[in-house]
Design a protein around this motif. Sequence first.
Motif, PDB file in Angstrom:
ATOM      1  N   TYR A 451       0.867  -1.052  -0.175  1.00  0.00           N
ATOM      2  CA  TYR A 451       0.028  -0.031   0.000  1.00  0.00           C
ATOM      3  C   TYR A 451       0.781   1.295  -0.136  1.00  0.00           C
ATOM      4  O   TYR A 451       0.291   2.313  -0.226  1.00  0.00           O
ATOM      5  N   HIS A 452       2.024   1.261   0.133  1.00  0.00           N
ATOM      6  CA  HIS A 452       2.828   2.312   0.201  1.00  0.00           C
ATOM      7  C   HIS A 452       3.216   2.728  -1.099  1.00  0.00           C
ATOM      8  O   HIS A 452       3.485   4.077  -1.535  1.00  0.00           O
ATOM      9  N   LEU A 453       2.670   1.751  -2.335  1.00  0.00           N
ATOM     10  CA  LEU A 453       2.959   2.205  -3.487  1.00  0.00           C
ATOM     11  C   LEU A 453       1.393   3.006  -4.195  1.00  0.00           C
ATOM     12  O   LEU A 453       1.559   3.254  -5.339  1.00  0.00           O
ATOM     13  N   MET A 454       0.419   2.990  -3.187  1.00  0.00           N
ATOM     14  CA  MET A 454      -0.890   3.408  -3.498  1.00  0.00           C
ATOM     15  C   MET A 454      -1.219   4.720  -3.344  1.00  0.00           C
ATOM     16  O   MET A 454      -2.480   5.121  -3.530  1.00  0.00           O
ATOM     17  N   TYR A 455      -0.251   5.634  -2.886  1.00  0.00           N
ATOM     18  CA  TYR A 455      -0.633   6.716  -2.666  1.00  0.00           C
ATOM     19  C   TYR A 455       0.360   7.757  -3.542  1.00  0.00           C
ATOM     20  O   TYR A 455       1.401   7.825  -3.593  1.00  0.00           O
ATOM     21  N   GLU A 456      -0.179   8.842  -3.940  1.00  0.00           N
ATOM     22  CA  GLU A 456       0.794   9.679  -4.668  1.00  0.00           C
ATOM     23  C   GLU A 456       1.714  10.669  -3.887  1.00  0.00           C
ATOM     24  O   GLU A 456       2.765  11.118  -4.303  1.00  0.00           O
ATOM     25  N   ASN A 457       1.130  10.895  -2.821  1.00  0.00           N
ATOM     26  CA  ASN A 457       1.878  11.541  -1.727  1.00  0.00           C
ATOM     27  C   ASN A 457       1.864  10.681  -0.395  1.00  0.00           C
ATOM     28  O   ASN A 457       0.967  10.281  -0.001  1.00  0.00           O
ATOM     29  N   LEU A 458       3.147  11.012   0.257  1.00  0.00           N
ATOM     30  CA  LEU A 458       3.505   9.897   1.378  1.00  0.00           C
ATOM     31  C   LEU A 458       4.047  10.504   2.185  1.00  0.00           C
ATOM     32  O   LEU A 458       5.182  11.494   2.003  1.00  0.00           O
ATOM     33  N   ILE A 459       3.668  10.398   3.428  1.00  0.00           N
ATOM     34  CA  ILE A 459       4.521  11.083   4.537  1.00  0.00           C
ATOM     35  C   ILE A 459       4.743   9.832   5.395  1.00  0.00           C
ATOM     36  O   ILE A 459       4.118   9.065   6.112  1.00  0.00           O
ATOM     37  N   LEU A 460       6.349   9.730   5.784  1.00  0.00           N
ATOM     38  CA  LEU A 460       6.476   8.538   6.182  1.00  0.00           C
ATOM     39  C   LEU A 460       7.237   9.019   7.897  1.00  0.00           C
ATOM     40  O   LEU A 460       8.103   9.828   7.862  1.00  0.00           O
ATOM     41  N   VAL A 461       6.569   8.449   8.758  1.00  0.00           N
ATOM     42  CA  VAL A 461       6.705   8.903  10.225  1.00  0.00           C
ATOM     43  C   VAL A 461       7.601   7.892  10.888  1.00  0.00           C
ATOM     44  O   VAL A 461       6.873   7.017  11.440  1.00  0.00           O
ATOM     45  N   GLU A 482      13.348   3.534 -11.241  1.00  0.00           N
ATOM     46  CA  GLU A 482      14.375   3.433 -12.234  1.00  0.00           C
ATOM     47  C   GLU A 482      14.139   2.352 -13.313  1.00  0.00           C
ATOM     48  O   GLU A 482      14.625   2.427 -14.567  1.00  0.00           O
ATOM     49  N   LEU A 483      13.402   1.389 -12.647  1.00  0.00           N
ATOM     50  CA  LEU A 483      12.868   0.164 -13.843  1.00  0.00           C
ATOM     51  C   LEU A 483      11.727   0.327 -14.483  1.00  0.00           C
ATOM     52  O   LEU A 483      11.306  -0.424 -15.090  1.00  0.00           O
ATOM     53  N   SER A 484      10.990   1.691 -14.219  1.00  0.00           N
ATOM     54  CA  SER A 484       9.799   1.880 -15.025  1.00  0.00           C
ATOM     55  C   SER A 484       8.683   0.960 -14.741  1.00  0.00           C
ATOM     56  O   SER A 484       7.795   0.783 -15.572  1.00  0.00           O
ATOM     57  N   LYS A 485       8.692   0.614 -13.475  1.00  0.00           N
ATOM     58  CA  LYS A 485       7.626  -0.329 -12.861  1.00  0.00           C
ATOM     59  C   LYS A 485       6.690   0.461 -12.402  1.00  0.00           C
ATOM     60  O   LYS A 485       6.848   1.694 -12.054  1.00  0.00           O
ATOM     61  N   PRO A 486       5.431   0.051 -12.324  1.00  0.00           N
ATOM     62  CA  PRO A 486       4.263   0.880 -11.648  1.00  0.00           C
ATOM     63  C   PRO A 486       4.411   1.335 -10.306  1.00  0.00           C
ATOM     64  O   PRO A 486       4.843   0.580  -9.282  1.00  0.00           O
ATOM     65  N   CYS A 487       4.350   2.783 -10.192  1.00  0.00           N
ATOM     66  CA  CYS A 487       4.576   3.383  -8.599  1.00  0.00           C
ATOM     67  C   CYS A 487       4.069   4.760  -8.840  1.00  0.00           C
ATOM     68  O   CYS A 487       4.554   5.426  -9.698  1.00  0.00           O
ATOM     69  N   LEU A 488       3.322   4.865  -7.654  1.00  0.00           N
ATOM     70  CA  LEU A 488       2.388   6.190  -7.757  1.00  0.00           C
ATOM     71  C   LEU A 488       3.085   7.185  -6.974  1.00  0.00           C
ATOM     72  O   LEU A 488       3.119   8.390  -7.226  1.00  0.00           O
ATOM     73  N   PRO A 489       4.037   7.146  -5.925  1.00  0.00           N
ATOM     74  CA  PRO A 489       4.387   8.320  -5.016  1.00  0.00           C
ATOM     75  C   PRO A 489       5.184   9.029  -5.989  1.00  0.00           C
ATOM     76  O   PRO A 489       6.293   8.620  -6.807  1.00  0.00           O
ATOM     77  N   LYS A 490       4.863  10.594  -5.729  1.00  0.00           N
ATOM     78  CA  LYS A 490       5.474  11.500  -6.238  1.00  0.00           C
ATOM     79  C   LYS A 490       6.275  12.484  -5.372  1.00  0.00           C
ATOM     80  O   LYS A 490       7.233  13.087  -5.749  1.00  0.00           O
ATOM     81  N   ASN A 491       5.556  12.479  -4.398  1.00  0.00           N
ATOM     82  CA  ASN A 491       6.066  13.523  -3.367  1.00  0.00           C
ATOM     83  C   ASN A 491       6.058  12.610  -2.145  1.00  0.00           C
ATOM     84  O   ASN A 491       5.219  11.994  -1.613  1.00  0.00           O
ATOM     85  N   ILE A 492       7.509  12.583  -1.326  1.00  0.00           N
ATOM     86  CA  ILE A 492       7.636  11.753  -0.147  1.00  0.00           C
ATOM     87  C   ILE A 492       8.159  12.704   0.824  1.00  0.00           C
ATOM     88  O   ILE A 492       9.179  13.347   0.628  1.00  0.00           O
ATOM     89  N   LEU A 493       7.944  12.816   1.877  1.00  0.00           N
ATOM     90  CA  LEU A 493       8.231  13.312   3.138  1.00  0.00           C
ATOM     91  C   LEU A 493       8.615  12.409   4.344  1.00  0.00           C
ATOM     92  O   LEU A 493       7.694  11.649   4.787  1.00  0.00           O
ATOM     93  N   VAL A 494       9.914  12.250   4.728  1.00  0.00           N
ATOM     94  CA  VAL A 494      10.298  11.470   5.826  1.00  0.00           C
ATOM     95  C   VAL A 494      10.447  12.262   7.110  1.00  0.00           C
ATOM     96  O   VAL A 494      11.294  13.282   6.991  1.00  0.00           O
ATOM     97  N   VAL A 495       9.914  12.030   8.129  1.00  0.00           N
ATOM     98  CA  VAL A 495       9.979  12.756   9.244  1.00  0.00           C
ATOM     99  C   VAL A 495      10.571  11.668  10.321  1.00  0.00           C
ATOM    100  O   VAL A 495       9.650  10.512  10.536  1.00  0.00           O
ATOM    101  N   TRP A 496      11.901  11.971  10.890  1.00  0.00           N
ATOM    102  CA  TRP A 496      12.425  10.666  11.931  1.00  0.00           C
ATOM    103  C   TRP A 496      12.786  11.336  12.985  1.00  0.00           C
ATOM    104  O   TRP A 496      13.725  12.289  13.161  1.00  0.00           O
TER     105      TRP A 496
END
Length: 741
Positions: A451-461, A482-496
């Motif tokens: 399901y991490h591939l199913m959002y165009e916008n991701l916030i990872l906390v 890189e491999l041109s496989k299906p992948c939705l995320p375009k914006n990723i924010l990592v908060v650690w």
Amino acid sequence: MGTLSESEPLLLNKADEADYAKKVPKFIPFVQWVIKFIIWVIFVAWGTLIVLYPTKFMQGILESMLMATIGTIFGITGSVFLIFSGPVLLMTFLSFAYLMVSPAEEFHGKKKLKFPTFRLWTFPVLVGGPFGVVSAAELIGIVFFIVYLFWAVAVYTIQNRESISKFNLPFWEESYQMLELSGLRIGSIGLFCLELLFLPITRGSFLLRFIDIPFELATRYHVWLGHLTMVIFSVHGLCYLVAWAMQGRLLEEMLQWNDFGIANLPGVISLAAGLLMWITSFHPVRKQYFELFFYTHQLYVVFFVFMALHAGDFVFSIAAGGIFLFLLDRFLRFCQSRKTVDLLSATCLPCGTVELVISKPKHLQYNALNFIFLQVRELSWLQWHPFSVSSSPLDGKHHMSILIKVLGGWTKKLKDNISKVSEEPDKESSSQLHPRLTASVEGPYGHASPYHLMYENLILVAGGIGISPFLAILSDIFHRVELSKPCLPKNILVVWAVKRTNELSLFSSVDIESICPSFADKIKLEMHTYITQETEPPLEDGKVSKSTRRSYFPTKNQNKMSGLAGTVNNIWPGIYAITSTIGFVIFMALTELFYIKPFGVTAWWLKGLLFVACMIASIVVFGGLVVVLWHLCERRDLNDAKWMEEDEKSNSVQYNKLRTYPDAYQTTVANLTTANYGRRPNFEDIFHSASERWGGNVDVGVIVCGPASLESSVAKECRSKNIKRGKNQPFFHFNSHSFEL
């Protein structure tokens, strides 16, 4: 399983959509719909039966059905099992059929929706209470259980009063009669809870995979049901104890073991075992004395065996369906865990974290959200610990990696052993003298859908070592780009959030530039780190410590992970479950024809024991035969010299390349990271800033992995933003990846 579930993706480009349509036959969606509809019908009918069971109307229907089976081979026991446990088994087998006709587990999306969507499973409603973070879907389930309990107790109390009022009994006698009747009725409610109790901890369950509830999430349902079940059974036992004490026959009744009817002593033993498991499962005890919790929980065998002796075969068969599925899973895990697995390398990182690279067969698939259970025999033969996968399945076909933070006695011993190995001189010429770690693995388990591939916008906390699954997610996303496989995320924010700067070295395990050199043109990646126990950066900030210790292990035996258990296989586990169930029916018939009837066995406790024996024997004999065939096929695949010889060369290169810990932290991650010292993340500001940058009317997937306090803070902010959400504002979908036994 609504019109749009958590597992459903949000976007798919036209080329991928057309390609996906060509691969999937047109009749498959219809077959899936039919199977799903049948499962829902069975579930609603089964649930209606349980809810209406206390009523005289349903009691009359069941009594007429049971009387019709007297004299048949399976008798009343067979009918009770078919009515109450049969639906659970049937739904499981239909879930297997659904998974079999579904396309191979590869990510595919849907057209982008015009407006953000509300989803029951990702909308947090209750936060910070005794249940932790509760979604809207979970709250509906909790309310249903509470209403059912009040309904059942009220109906039974009215019936008990009506039954006793027919006799003109003295108040004292009427009181203990009322207690005994109440105890009997409450015990029947406990049996229904008991059937559900074992379903969430069936790790490879087809049913859980059908509704896409991973084991780490289902574990909390087991905890909730465990508390509820033990409260009910404690009240059940207490009613009888008080009634017997009022009659002056407490010790006599407790030690009674009747041949016909209920045997009291086995019930006392079963309840005592349950109470021990219950007391040691409370969070303060479990957190401080995990080994005590772990070992006392093995008393579940005593609990359900003596319950069968206490209640007899036909009463125990009410809850037998869930227990049978759990035993199926437990035997399969036992078989998988007997095999040792090669550790390709072990690394002690400067932040006090250990990384293990584990050998796996080429055909064993997993996704970045999965986890495994690990046993190291040099440390303990009994302890198994869960760890999230920290590598992407696209990192290499023959290995997976996990990160282990040194927190307790077991992890400290593991680090000490690895340190001893790394201090040994190079002894490749005499590998028999090389120290080894003997590991066994169960799994992988977790979400069937990535399901991490199913959002165009991701916030990872993440909090602390909670960054581990996010390293796998980042690696997976960049590999797919890189491999041109299906992948939705375009914006990723990592908060650690971490305690000290040295923990940031974990970021260096993902060399983004080497995976996807042009990632900056395709994905907007931001990383915000919060170092809570340091007010300013140390002098060596931004550098990867050179004190990293890595140990390599000889792998001449080619011991790879077994695919016997986990959630990555469908065909063999399905054959195993169906064959074992058929075997159970056969053993029950043989026991009835050649032992019970010829010898005139009437003792309830003995029939209960034979019932359990048939369950176990069917799994070991019939299921064991399937496991042997499965294992032989697996060995044949592993011994296929053609691909092994070719791929093993790339394997040695891949796992060495996977975690080389280059200066990627200096060249890549450091340029993307904003470090904040001496403070904790302010999620109100973080979410508000993300909303402004990513625009409105979008879905934002929020995934959290960390301590309960961090999870609660993020859930509160998601709830607040969603409730106050106006036009042209995003909808935040809360997903927890935290896991605690």
